[in-house]
Design a protein around this motif. Structure first.
Motif, PDB file in Angstrom:
ATOM      1  N   THR A 167       0.832  -1.199   0.000  1.00 20.04           N
ATOM      2  CA  THR A 167       0.000   0.000   0.000  1.00 20.04           C
ATOM      3  C   THR A 167       0.867   1.251   0.000  1.00 20.04           C
ATOM      4  O   THR A 167       0.612   2.192  -0.755  1.00 20.04           O
ATOM      5  CB  THR A 167      -0.942   0.005   1.224  1.00 20.04           C
ATOM      6  N   GLU A 168       1.889   1.264   0.828  1.00 20.12           N
ATOM      7  CA  GLU A 168       2.779   2.436   0.887  1.00 20.12           C
ATOM      8  C   GLU A 168       3.535   2.608  -0.429  1.00 20.12           C
ATOM      9  O   GLU A 168       3.687   3.719  -0.925  1.00 20.12           O
ATOM     10  CB  GLU A 168       3.765   2.301   2.049  1.00 20.12           C
ATOM     11  N   ALA A 169       3.977   1.514  -1.011  1.00 16.51           N
ATOM     12  CA  ALA A 169       4.664   1.593  -2.307  1.00 16.51           C
ATOM     13  C   ALA A 169       3.716   2.124  -3.375  1.00 16.51           C
ATOM     14  O   ALA A 169       4.112   2.946  -4.215  1.00 16.51           O
ATOM     15  CB  ALA A 169       5.216   0.222  -2.707  1.00 16.51           C
ATOM     16  N   MET A 170       2.454   1.702  -3.339  1.00 21.08           N
ATOM     17  CA  MET A 170       1.459   2.195  -4.297  1.00 21.08           C
ATOM     18  C   MET A 170       1.244   3.691  -4.115  1.00 21.08           C
ATOM     19  O   MET A 170       1.161   4.437  -5.091  1.00 21.08           O
ATOM     20  CB  MET A 170       0.127   1.446  -4.118  1.00 21.08           C
ATOM     21  N   ARG A 171       1.138   4.130  -2.866  1.00 23.65           N
ATOM     22  CA  ARG A 171       0.951   5.561  -2.591  1.00 23.65           C
ATOM     23  C   ARG A 171       2.120   6.372  -3.146  1.00 23.65           C
ATOM     24  O   ARG A 171       1.939   7.395  -3.791  1.00 23.65           O
ATOM     25  CB  ARG A 171       0.835   5.802  -1.083  1.00 23.65           C
ATOM     26  N   ARG A 172       3.335   5.900  -2.885  1.00 23.43           N
ATOM     27  CA  ARG A 172       4.521   6.628  -3.337  1.00 23.43           C
ATOM     28  C   ARG A 172       4.626   6.633  -4.868  1.00 23.43           C
ATOM     29  O   ARG A 172       4.978   7.644  -5.464  1.00 23.43           O
ATOM     30  CB  ARG A 172       5.783   6.042  -2.712  1.00 23.43           C
ATOM     31  N   THR A 173       4.307   5.519  -5.479  1.00 24.52           N
ATOM     32  CA  THR A 173       4.325   5.451  -6.941  1.00 24.52           C
ATOM     33  C   THR A 173       3.288   6.391  -7.529  1.00 24.52           C
ATOM     34  O   THR A 173       3.550   7.097  -8.500  1.00 24.52           O
ATOM     35  CB  THR A 173       4.061   4.005  -7.416  1.00 24.52           C
ATOM     36  N   THR A 174       2.119   6.424  -6.918  1.00 24.03           N
ATOM     37  CA  THR A 174       1.039   7.284  -7.406  1.00 24.03           C
ATOM     38  C   THR A 174       1.433   8.752  -7.315  1.00 24.03           C
ATOM     39  O   THR A 174       1.266   9.501  -8.278  1.00 24.03           O
ATOM     40  CB  THR A 174      -0.262   7.028  -6.615  1.00 24.03           C
ATOM     41  N   ILE A 175       1.980   9.178  -6.178  1.00 27.09           N
ATOM     42  CA  ILE A 175       2.350  10.598  -6.039  1.00 27.09           C
ATOM     43  C   ILE A 175       3.506  10.937  -6.977  1.00 27.09           C
ATOM     44  O   ILE A 175       3.549  12.024  -7.544  1.00 27.09           O
ATOM     45  CB  ILE A 175       2.663  10.982  -4.573  1.00 27.09           C
ATOM     46  N   ALA A 176       4.420  10.007  -7.183  1.00 23.70           N
ATOM     47  CA  ALA A 176       5.524  10.253  -8.106  1.00 23.70           C
ATOM     48  C   ALA A 176       4.999  10.430  -9.532  1.00 23.70           C
ATOM     49  O   ALA A 176       5.416  11.341 -10.253  1.00 23.70           O
ATOM     50  CB  ALA A 176       6.540   9.121  -8.048  1.00 23.70           C
ATOM     51  N   THR A 177       4.059   9.580  -9.917  1.00 22.10           N
ATOM     52  CA  THR A 177       3.484   9.675 -11.257  1.00 22.10           C
ATOM     53  C   THR A 177       2.708  10.974 -11.434  1.00 22.10           C
ATOM     54  O   THR A 177       2.834  11.653 -12.456  1.00 22.10           O
ATOM     55  CB  THR A 177       2.561   8.470 -11.531  1.00 22.10           C
ATOM     56  N   LEU A 178       1.912  11.319 -10.428  1.00 25.66           N
ATOM     57  CA  LEU A 178       1.161  12.580 -10.494  1.00 25.66           C
ATOM     58  C   LEU A 178       2.104  13.778 -10.583  1.00 25.66           C
ATOM     59  O   LEU A 178       1.861  14.722 -11.337  1.00 25.66           O
ATOM     60  CB  LEU A 178       0.251  12.716  -9.272  1.00 25.66           C
TER      61      LEU A 178
END
Length: 127
Positions: A85-96
């Motif tokens: 979940t934390e990796a998904m959050r970080r990937t999402t904010i990086a992509t955004l």
């Protein structure tokens, strides 16, 4: 499924599909147990090649975000482990962030202008 893709962003479409699905999970638009469209149906909806969606689903399956069951469909797995979940959050904010910076740069904003605008918006959010 309402996935918005940017065909001019320079980010591969299959990665955009992965990111959008992760975003939809993170913000609660799709939940554990929900069924995703078939690869063919999503490819048709997005007007992309079948293999593009298949590759995105394969990456999501390898990351244990979804489960594809032959003959039954593709489902969002139950809540992933906290590290996922934390990796998904970080990937999402990086992509955004990458998308935002690319768009702002394309519009002619300098790094200093972008930083100023971000600071202003963050200040507003704190109020």
């Amino acid at each position: 499924m309402n996935l918005e893709l940017d065909f001019r962003s320079g980010i591969p479409i299959y990665l955009q599909v992965v990111d959008r699905i992760k975003e939809m999970i993170a913000d609660g638009h799709i939940k554990p147990g929900d069924q995703l469209p078939t690869v063919r149906a999503l490819a048709t909806e997005l007007r992309v090649n079948f293999n593009t969606v298949a590759r995105a689903y394969r990456l999501l399956d390898e990351a244990r975000v979804i489960s594809t069951q032959q003959g039954r469909g593709t489902y969002i797995l139950e809540m992933p482990p906290p590290e996922t979940t934390e990796a998904m959050r970080r990937t999402t904010i990086a992509t955004l962030t990458e998308r935002y910076l690319a768009d702002a740069t394309r519009l002619g904003f300098s790094p200093e202008e972008i930083q100023k605008i971000l600071r202003e918006h963050i200040s507003k959010e704190k109020e």
